[in-house]
Each structure stands twice: as structure tokens, then as C-alpha cells.
Design a protein around this motif. Structure first.
Motif, PDB file in Angstrom:
ATOM      1  N   UNK A 130       4.808  -8.712   9.069  1.00 35.94           N
ATOM      2  CA  UNK A 130       6.167  -9.355   9.017  1.00 35.94           C
ATOM      3  C   UNK A 130       6.806  -9.838   7.683  1.00 35.94           C
ATOM      4  N   UNK A 131       5.839  -9.789   6.801  1.00 36.79           N
ATOM      5  CA  UNK A 131       6.320 -10.160   5.362  1.00 36.79           C
ATOM      6  C   UNK A 131       6.748  -8.825   4.869  1.00 36.79           C
ATOM      7  N   UNK A 132       6.424  -7.599   5.126  1.00 35.80           N
ATOM      8  CA  UNK A 132       6.873  -6.509   4.771  1.00 35.80           C
ATOM      9  C   UNK A 132       8.180  -6.212   5.119  1.00 35.80           C
ATOM     10  N   UNK A 133       8.915  -6.886   5.884  1.00 37.15           N
ATOM     11  CA  UNK A 133      10.564  -6.965   5.774  1.00 37.15           C
ATOM     12  C   UNK A 133      11.167  -6.998   4.528  1.00 37.15           C
ATOM     13  N   UNK A 134      10.407  -7.609   3.438  1.00 43.09           N
ATOM     14  CA  UNK A 134      11.169  -7.895   2.216  1.00 43.09           C
ATOM     15  C   UNK A 134      10.977  -6.792   1.293  1.00 43.09           C
ATOM     16  N   UNK A 135      10.199  -5.738   1.719  1.00 48.97           N
ATOM     17  CA  UNK A 135      10.065  -4.548   0.886  1.00 48.97           C
ATOM     18  C   UNK A 135      11.151  -3.868   0.932  1.00 48.97           C
ATOM     19  N   UNK A 136      11.675  -3.395  -0.399  1.00 48.25           N
ATOM     20  CA  UNK A 136      13.027  -2.487  -0.685  1.00 48.25           C
ATOM     21  C   UNK A 136      12.768  -1.288  -0.769  1.00 48.25           C
ATOM     22  N   UNK A 137      13.791  -0.535  -1.222  1.00 47.26           N
ATOM     23  CA  UNK A 137      13.643   0.780  -1.470  1.00 47.26           C
ATOM     24  C   UNK A 137      13.814   1.240  -2.942  1.00 47.26           C
ATOM     25  N   UNK A 138      13.969   0.182  -3.790  1.00 48.79           N
ATOM     26  CA  UNK A 138      13.755   0.345  -5.208  1.00 48.79           C
ATOM     27  C   UNK A 138      12.435  -0.425  -5.510  1.00 48.79           C
ATOM     28  N   UNK A 139      11.705   0.233  -6.550  1.00 47.80           N
ATOM     29  CA  UNK A 139      10.362  -0.288  -7.058  1.00 47.80           C
ATOM     30  C   UNK A 139      10.769  -1.567  -7.932  1.00 47.80           C
ATOM     31  N   UNK A 189       6.960  -4.998 -12.071  1.00 52.34           N
ATOM     32  CA  UNK A 189       5.712  -5.636 -12.305  1.00 52.34           C
ATOM     33  C   UNK A 189       5.736  -6.794 -11.295  1.00 52.34           C
ATOM     34  N   UNK A 190       6.170  -6.353 -10.048  1.00 49.20           N
ATOM     35  CA  UNK A 190       6.013  -7.249  -8.895  1.00 49.20           C
ATOM     36  C   UNK A 190       5.134  -6.903  -7.738  1.00 49.20           C
ATOM     37  N   UNK A 191       3.932  -6.532  -7.924  1.00 50.40           N
ATOM     38  CA  UNK A 191       3.125  -5.902  -6.750  1.00 50.40           C
ATOM     39  C   UNK A 191       2.714  -7.181  -5.915  1.00 50.40           C
ATOM     40  N   UNK A 192       2.769  -7.131  -4.388  1.00 56.44           N
ATOM     41  CA  UNK A 192       2.237  -8.060  -3.709  1.00 56.44           C
ATOM     42  C   UNK A 192       1.785  -7.593  -2.587  1.00 56.44           C
ATOM     43  N   UNK A 193       2.287  -6.330  -1.955  1.00 57.30           N
ATOM     44  CA  UNK A 193       1.697  -6.003  -0.736  1.00 57.30           C
ATOM     45  C   UNK A 193       0.481  -4.759  -0.691  1.00 57.30           C
ATOM     46  N   UNK A 194      -0.472  -5.341  -0.335  1.00 61.82           N
ATOM     47  CA  UNK A 194      -1.707  -4.466  -0.374  1.00 61.82           C
ATOM     48  C   UNK A 194      -1.696  -3.329   0.700  1.00 61.82           C
ATOM     49  N   UNK A 195      -1.916  -2.065   0.064  1.00 63.45           N
ATOM     50  CA  UNK A 195      -2.033  -0.832   0.967  1.00 63.45           C
ATOM     51  C   UNK A 195      -3.043  -0.795   1.689  1.00 63.45           C
ATOM     52  N   UNK A 196      -2.810  -0.244   2.888  1.00 61.53           N
ATOM     53  CA  UNK A 196      -4.155  -0.277   3.858  1.00 61.53           C
ATOM     54  C   UNK A 196      -4.744   1.195   3.516  1.00 61.53           C
ATOM     55  N   UNK A 197      -6.186   1.263   3.375  1.00 64.28           N
ATOM     56  CA  UNK A 197      -6.952   2.267   2.727  1.00 64.28           C
ATOM     57  C   UNK A 197      -6.835   3.239   4.201  1.00 64.28           C
ATOM     58  N   UNK A 198      -6.759   4.582   3.886  1.00 71.14           N
ATOM     59  CA  UNK A 198      -6.841   5.476   5.004  1.00 71.14           C
ATOM     60  C   UNK A 198      -7.641   6.680   4.379  1.00 71.14           C
ATOM     61  N   UNK A 199      -8.269   7.397   5.261  1.00 66.59           N
ATOM     62  CA  UNK A 199      -8.960   8.658   5.022  1.00 66.59           C
ATOM     63  C   UNK A 199      -8.831   9.789   5.724  1.00 66.59           C
ATOM     64  N   UNK A 200      -8.842  10.765   5.078  1.00 61.46           N
ATOM     65  CA  UNK A 200      -8.711  12.296   5.481  1.00 61.46           C
ATOM     66  C   UNK A 200      -9.616  13.173   5.015  1.00 61.46           C
ATOM     67  N   UNK A 201      -9.988  14.485   5.702  1.00 56.37           N
ATOM     68  CA  UNK A 201     -10.686  15.303   5.503  1.00 56.37           C
ATOM     69  C   UNK A 201      -9.815  16.694   5.130  1.00 56.37           C
ATOM     70  N   UNK A 202     -10.106  17.298   3.806  1.00 57.64           N
ATOM     71  CA  UNK A 202      -9.170  18.316   3.380  1.00 57.64           C
ATOM     72  C   UNK A 202      -9.834  19.626   3.871  1.00 57.64           C
ATOM     73  N   UNK A 203      -9.113  20.878   3.614  1.00 54.84           N
ATOM     74  CA  UNK A 203      -9.342  22.030   4.351  1.00 54.84           C
ATOM     75  C   UNK A 203     -10.837  22.431   3.981  1.00 54.84           C
ATOM     76  N   UNK A 204     -11.337  22.070   3.160  1.00 56.54           N
ATOM     77  CA  UNK A 204     -12.605  22.163   2.525  1.00 56.54           C
ATOM     78  C   UNK A 204     -13.880  21.321   3.191  1.00 56.54           C
ATOM     79  N   UNK A 205     -13.211  20.555   4.027  1.00 56.56           N
ATOM     80  CA  UNK A 205     -14.251  19.582   4.724  1.00 56.56           C
ATOM     81  C   UNK A 205     -14.679  18.270   3.908  1.00 56.56           C
ATOM     82  N   UNK A 206     -14.107  18.252   2.855  1.00 60.49           N
ATOM     83  CA  UNK A 206     -14.486  16.956   1.755  1.00 60.49           C
ATOM     84  C   UNK A 206     -13.662  15.616   2.319  1.00 60.49           C
ATOM     85  N   UNK A 207     -14.290  14.658   2.471  1.00 60.58           N
ATOM     86  CA  UNK A 207     -13.517  13.502   2.912  1.00 60.58           C
ATOM     87  C   UNK A 207     -12.896  12.823   1.685  1.00 60.58           C
TER      88      UNK A 207
END
Ligand SMILES: [Cu+2]
Lengths: 625, 125
Positions: free
Chosen positions: A452-461, A464-482
Motif C-alpha cells: 500500500x505504501x508502494x503507491x508512492x513509488x514514482x517513475x523517476x529515480x 539518495x532516497x531508498x525506502x522500499x525493500x526489494x523482494x528476493x526472487x530466485x531463478x535457475x539459468x539455462x545451465x541449471x545454476x541457481x
């Protein structure tokens, strides 16, 4: 306990050996020098025994069957052996008057072993911290070194064995002691800040409590040192009282060393679990956010009490000093009595507990399922507190999408979800969920609140104002590495591109053709059928979102001021892009249906370059409150 | 108080403070692992990576690997990274479906010991 004993013994030896060649200056009436060297040798012998004892105890911890074989295999063991060797060399040097100074230097160097075998250096965190820890110990050692000899010199002076006035000796010591002590305190503060970590640890861990004991003793040392300085400033005076102050200073120094030795042996507060001892904590900011209206009257009252007390004190200052102090003191006490309860918020044993789950899509997805099962009946499907089972309750279930959920510590949420909320119909789920599951629920609650707070996120960087933590995500590449988004931490930014409509794959092809720059990776998140249509391209990673967990978690960050989707019924957005800086904060976002892409490929590259130049401003730990 | 009394009290305080020191316990805990704790994987991993908060003593990294409660034979030997902050446990031929648990026991560089268990499940879809 060997650590403190070795430290004190070595420091004393440093003092005696440094004093030995100064017999002439002191005007010693007979050969005190060899007596001092003998004292130093005895102290070094004690130190050797203490080090051997420590080495053995360390070896027993490693391997009770072969302690002497195990100990040299570790860093601590090797430091102790090296320390013992240097002490032995100092012992040899203490045998002749010619080499006494060399012995003093060697013994002083051996003190470094105390720091080298401690948390701050062994933890291998930063060379600055190690330097501070070593400086702290070595300067403190030099100061300690002077105390024992000073005490005995005072005696020798009273007995007439030295002719140099004792005041001269003390004045000399005092001149270097003050800057040395300040250096010790400065270096010690650096080390303490690192090892305590966060301020609640100061009160709620054994480490913090021992640090308190140590600080109290340090304050005492400063007080007695100040007394001695005043005594020096006075004209002629008797020896006796100064000797007592010095004895007190020595005793307090021993207490400081004892507490320091204990601190070195126990877990630093920063690494210890915090079990909060009280039912409240003082947190003005949290209190203000949670119940600002209730705070106004007490705070105004407190301010008034201070002003009135201060005025009374000022007025009576001349005529009745006692009454003046009484008036001012009453004002302060009254202010504290009014303000302290007002800035307190409820606390629980788990208030500062650390999450056991990572802040990632899988944990949030698991939390969402648990929420559906256990909580949605009361709190409603979308968390708005509008569940059917909650309608009839005397206290309405909380709206979990409101910002206040994020203002409680996660440990508070954990307590409520585990034990329920006292005096409210919110039940506890400790019996039907595991610890990990409750943390997953909290991750989900945080995603809801941050969404709900992410509503305040804009289209411009915004620089020096970081506040919204990215959610970690995982993927496996073509070679099978995580891989994980968090693997990029400290190295690269990322453009996370969530695709719900295969037609948007053209945008990915455009990004592959014109990448956002060397400092950023493109990570495409798509369900298997869409991902299958994407031809492999250099510089583009594809996270195939088989169970939809990534889309669901990052989907919380879809909300904009133009499309807040407060009813959670808007159709999926065909494509959303988020720019994540290299420290793990979401810094800007573009939705296909609003401002579809960054102004131009060049503008995106410029934004990435600007992010690459930013220093780390804060660490993106959602779990740290 | 006389100087002698002071000395006795301070010596007692020193000894007491050292004796009262609580036993050192673990703090070089696991900060990260691959696979991560509690993960359910479709394919068995070739190796398990444990990442610790601080450097650990290479000679004292002890690891026991169990699959469905039974110790894996031959026991995998952990390989420590150059910075001594992470250990790689090759599962080799033993890798396969089941409930895996990796018991780890380490000594941090500052001499403190620590231990724990990493669990994950391999369940082919
Ligand atoms: Cu609340």
C-alpha cells in the motif's frame, strides 16, 4: 578469566620495566631498579601461566581428548602461542638493566594478543574495527601499566626511598594519562557500537549489562582521576589523601579490566537474541505514530514543569541555593513522570526477535496461504478487516493494509500472532502454526503493508532516497545454476520485468538489444507458457515463475497513486518494471498501462549510472524495525 | 577504607567478575544457505553451500548429512571457501529425493562454537 589476568600481569610488567631505567631521575636511594625488574619478571611469569591456562581451556573446548594438539590449529590458539612467545622474550629481557626498556616494549606489544584473540578482530569485519580494538587494548594497557608502579612509588616516596617529590611523578603521569584515556574511550566506543549493534541489546543482553558495569567503573576512574588533578593543582598538600584516590583508581581500573575480560568471553549483543525484559519500551517516534493524540497533554505538561522548575530555580538562585535546586529538581522529576509514560509503547519478550525467514517471494507466498487458512475469516480476504467472522466481534479486526502494521516491530506482530492480543478477540496461533509459519505470515503482512505504501513509488529515480525493500526472487539459468536477486547485492542494479501478456515480450527484446548498461541486469519474471516464447538473449535472465509466487509477491508493488486498486479487483497489468538498486531497494517503477517505459533507453542508462555512483545509505532489512 | 582493604576488595571483584562470566555460546550462525532452509526442490542439488556470518576455523567444520533420517555414506567432506566464511558440501552420488538434513558444527575465528541443522526436501514433480 585468563584473559583479564594475563592483561593485568603484562601491563604491570610494562610499568615496572619502563620504570627500571628511571631510577636516577627518581632519585632512588638504593637499587630499586633490580627490585622493579624482579617484580616485572614475576608478573610476566603469572602472565605466562594465565596464557597457558587459556590455551588449554580453548583446546578443551575444541577437543577434550587432545587439547594441546587442537589449540594450535585455530586463530585464537596461534595468537595465544605468539603472545606467550613475546611474553617469554620480555621475561628474558627483564633480566638485565640494559635490556629493561626492550622488555617493556615487548611486553607492551604482547598486549595486542588480547585484542587479536577477541571478537572484533577475529570476526574479520573491517580493518578499521580491528585497528580500533587493538588501539583500545594497547593504550588502555599502557595506562594500566602506570597505575601499579605509581601506587608503590607513592609508598617509596613516603618512606623516603626516592627523593623526587611524588607530586612531580604524578604530574608527569597525569599529563599523558588524560589524552590516553580519551583515546581509549574513543576507540572503545567504536568497538562497543559495533559489538552491541542496536540499542535494545544494551539493556536486554548480558553483553549490554556487562558493558554497563564496565562504563560505570570507567566513570569512576575518570572521577578519581579528576580528583587527583584537582589535588595536584592545589599548592602543598599531604601525600595521604592523594594515595587513597590513587588506590581507588587502581581498584576501579581492575574492575574495568575484569568487566572487559568478561565482555571478551561472551556473545556480543549484536549477535545475541534479545529477550525484552519489560512490558514497555521507550520509543518516542513509535509512540507518536501509534498514539499521537494521547501524547500531547503529557508532553505539554512536561515542558511546562521544566519551564516552571527552571524559573523557580533561577529566581531563588541567589537567596536560597537549596530551595533553587529543589525547585529545579522537582520540575525535572515531574516532567519525567509525565513524559516517560507518554513516550512508552507496549513491548513483549519477542519485541526485538529476529525473523527466521528470508524476505523473499517464497516466504510471502507461504504466508499468503497461511493467511487464507487462519486469518481471512476475520481480517477479510484482502486484509481490510472486513471478514464475515469479524463483523460480530466487540472489537473489529484490524485493517492490516494500514501503515500502522508496519510501525509495530516484527517481534510485536510475532507475539500477537503467537499468543493473541490481550483483551481483544484476536486469538493466538502458537498451537496450530510453527515458528517459521508465523514469520511467513509476518512477511506476508509486511508485503501487504509495503504494497500500500508502494503507491508512492514514482517513475523517476529519486536520488539518495531508498525506502522500499526489494523482494528476493530466485531463478535457475539455462545451465541449471541457481541465482537470486540478493546475489547482486553490492555489485549490480537490476531491472525486474514482470510480464503477464506475451505481447509485452517485445519490450524484453528491446531491452536485450539496448541493455540498461553495464551496471544493471535485466530479470524477466513470467509464467512458463510466456517464458517459453522468449528466445535466450545475452544480459537477460528469465525467472520462470512456475507457481506464480514471484508475480504474487511483487504484485503487491503494483499499486500506484493513479491505480491504487484498493478493492483488489483490477485486471492484471500486462507488464510492470521495477528498477532495483545494487543495495536491494526498489527505486522506480513503470506500468504498461500508465507510463509504459522509461523516457528513453539513454535516460534509463543515465539513471542506472547515477545509482551506481550512490553510496550505501541504509541496509534493506525489512525485518529490522 | 585502607589501601589494603581496597586491594582485597578489588581483587575479589576481579575474580568474581571472571567467574561469573556466563559460558560463551554460539554466534557465528548460518546467514544463508543453498538450498535455503525449508526449501522444497524438484531436483536434488549437487552440493549444499553454507554461508556463515563470520570466518570459521577450517579444521573444526564438522558436518553430518542425513537423508530421510539415515546418515549418508560415505560421509560428504565439506570444502571451505578461501575467506573461510562458507562451506560447500558435495552430495555426489548420494543426491536424490527425500528429506535432507545437514547438521553443522563450527568454531568461529574468535573461538566461539556454534551448531545447527539445515533442512530441505527433494520431491520430483
Ligand atoms: Cu497497529
Amino acid at each position: 578469566m585468563g584473559r583479564g589476568l594475563a592483561f593485568v600481569a603484562i601491563a604491570q610488567a610494562v610499568g615496572w620495566l619502563a620504570l627500571a631505567p628511571r631510577g636516577a631521575w627518581l632519585g632512588a636511594t638504593f637499587d630499586l631498579c633490580s627490585r622493579w625488574r624482579a617484580l616485572a619478571a614475576a608478573a610476566l611469569g603469572v602472565a605466562l601461566l594465565a596464557i597457558a591456562w587459556r590455551l588449554h581451556a580453548h583446546g578443551v573446548e575444541l577437543d577434550p581428548d587432545a587439547p594441546w594438539r587442537a589449540a594450535p590449529q585455530t586463530w585464537v590458539g596461534r595468537v595465544l602461542i605468539a603472545q606467550a612467545c613475546v611474553v617469554a622474550a620480555a621475561l628474558v629481557a627483564s633480566r638485565t638493566a640494559r635490556t629493561a626498556t626492550l622488555g617493556a616494549v615487548l611486553a607492551w606489544l604482547a598486549l595486542a594478543g588480547t585484542a587479536l584473540s577477541g571478537h572484533a578482530v577475529a570476526a574479520d569485519v573491517s580493518p578499521w574495527l580491528s585497528a580500533a580494538a587493538i588501539a583500545h587494548v594497547m593504550v588502555a594497557g599502557a595506562w594500566c601499566a602506570a597505575l601499579g608502579p605509581l601506587l608503590l612509588l607513592h609508598r617509596a616516596a613516603s618512606a623516603g626511598h626516592v627523593t623526587r617529590p611524588w607530586r612531580d611523578v604524578l604530574a608527569r603521569f597525569s599529563r599523558v594519562a588524560l589524552p590516553a584515556m580519551l583515546a581509549v574511550v574513543a576507540a572503545g566506543t567504536v568497538v562497543a557500537l559495533w559489538s552491541v549493534g542496536r540499542w535494545p541489546a544494551l539493556f536486554a543482553t548480558p553483553y549490554g549489562q556487562w558493558l554497563g558495569i564496565k562504563l560505570a567503573a570507567v566513570v569512576g576512574v575518570f572521577a578519581s582521576a579528576a580528583w587527583l588533578r584537582r589535588w595536584l593543582a592545589r599548592p602543598a598538600a599531604a601525600h595521604r589523601p592523594a594515595g587513597r584516590a590513587l588506590a581507588i583508581e587502581c581498584a576501579l581500573a581492575l574492575a574495568v579490566v575484569g568487566a572487559a575480560g568478561t565482555l571478551a568471553d561472551i556473545v556480543p549483543g549484536a549477535h545475541d537474541a534479545i529477550t525484552w525484559p519489560d512490558a514497555f519500551r521507550w520509543a518516542p517516534l513509535d509512540a507518536w505514530r501509534l498514539h499521537a493524540p494521547d501524547m500531547v497533554a503529557p508532553l505539554v505538561g512536561a515542558a511546562a514543569a521544566i519551564v516552571v522548575g527552571g524559573l523557580v530555580g533561577l529566581r531563588l538562585r541567589r537567596r536560597h541555593a537549596g530551595l533553587a535546586w529543589g525547585g529545579a529538581g522537582t520540575g525535572v522529576a515531574l516532567a519525567a513522570a509525565l513524559a516517560l509514560p507518554a513516550i512508552a509503547v507496549d513491548a513483549y519478550p519477542s519485541t526485538y526477535a529476529a525473523a527466521v525467514t528470508p524476505w523473499d517471494a517464497a516466504s510471502i507466498a507461504a504466508g499468503a496461504q497461511l493467511y487464507e487458512r487462519h486469518c481471512s475469516g476475520c481480517h477479510g480476504r484482502t486484509g481490510r478487516g472486513d471478514g464475515a467472522a469479524g463483523a460480530a466481534l466487540p472489537v473489529r479486526p484490524a485493517n492490516l493494509t494500514e501503515p500502522h502494521v508496519g510501525w509495530h516491530t516484527h517481534g510485536d506482530l510475532w507475539w500477537w500472532i503467537t499468543h493473541g492480543i490481550a483483551g481483544a478477540p484476536m486469538p493466538g496461533f502458537g498451537a496450530v502454526t510453527t515458528d517459521v509459519e508465523r514469520w511467513q505470515l509476518i512477511d506476508w503482512l509486511m508485503a501487504l503493508s509495503l504494497g500500500h505504501e508502494a503507491r508512492n513509488l514514482g517513475t523517476r529515480v529519486l536520488s539518495r532516497a531508498p525506502w522500499l525493500p526489494a523482494i528476493d526472487l530466485r531463478w535457475t539459468d539455462a545451465a541449471g545454476r541457481e541465482h537470486a536477486l540478493s546475489d547482486l547485492r553490492g555489485r549490480e542494479a537490476a531491472l525486474v520485468v514482470l510480464i503477464h501478456d506475451a505481447r509485452e515480450l517485445d519490450r524484453v527484446r528491446a531491452l536485450a538489444a539496448s541493455p540498461p548498461g553495464p551496471g544493471a541486469r535485466v530479470i524477466v519474471v513470467a509464467a512458463p507458457p510466456i517464458a517459453a516464447q522468449l528466445e535466450p538473449a545475452a544480459g537477460v535472465d528469465v525467472a520462470v515463475d512456475a507457481d506464480g509466487a514471484i508475480a504474487a509477491a511483487w504484485g503487491h508493488y503494483r499499486r500506484t497513486l493513479a491505480s491504487p486498486d484498493l478493492r483488489d479487483d483490477a485486471p492484471l497489468v500486462a507488464r510492470i518494471e521495477w528498477l532495483v538498486d545494487r543495495f536491494g531497494f526498489v527505486r522506480a517503477r513503470w506500468r504498461a498501462d500508465e507510463a509504459p517505459v522509461f523516457a528513453s533507453a539513454d535516460a534509463l542508462r543515465a539513471a542506472v549510472a547515477a545509482l551506481a555512483a550512490e553510496p550505501e545509505l541504509r541496509s534493506p532489512d525489512v525485518h529490522a524495525h | 577504607m585502607t589501601a589494603r582493604g581496597l586491594r582485597a576488595v578489588s581483587a575479589a571483584a576481579l575474580v568474581a567478575s571472571m567467574v561469573l562470566a556466563p559460558a560463551a555460546h554460539a554466534h557465528s550462525w548460518l546467514v544463508k544457505s543453498e538450498p535455503r532452509a525449508g526449501a522444497t526442490l524438484a531436483q536434488p542439488p549437487a552440493e549444499v553451500v553454507l554461508v556463515f556470518a563470520e570466518a570459521v576455523e577450517p579444521a573444526f567444520v564438522k558436518i553430518a548429512v542425513h537423508r530421510d533420517g539415515k546418515p549418508v555414506q560415505p560421509a560428504p567432506v565439506p570444502v571451505l571457501a578461501a575467506d573461510a566464511k562458507s562451506a560447500t558440501v558435495p552430495l555426489g552420488a548420494a543426491a536424490g529425493p527425500g528429506a535432507w538434513s545437514i547438521d553443522w558444527r563450527i568454531v568461529a575465528r574468535d573461538g566461539h562454537r556454534s551448531n545447527g541443522t539445515l533442512r530441505f526436501v527433494v520431491k520430483p514433480r
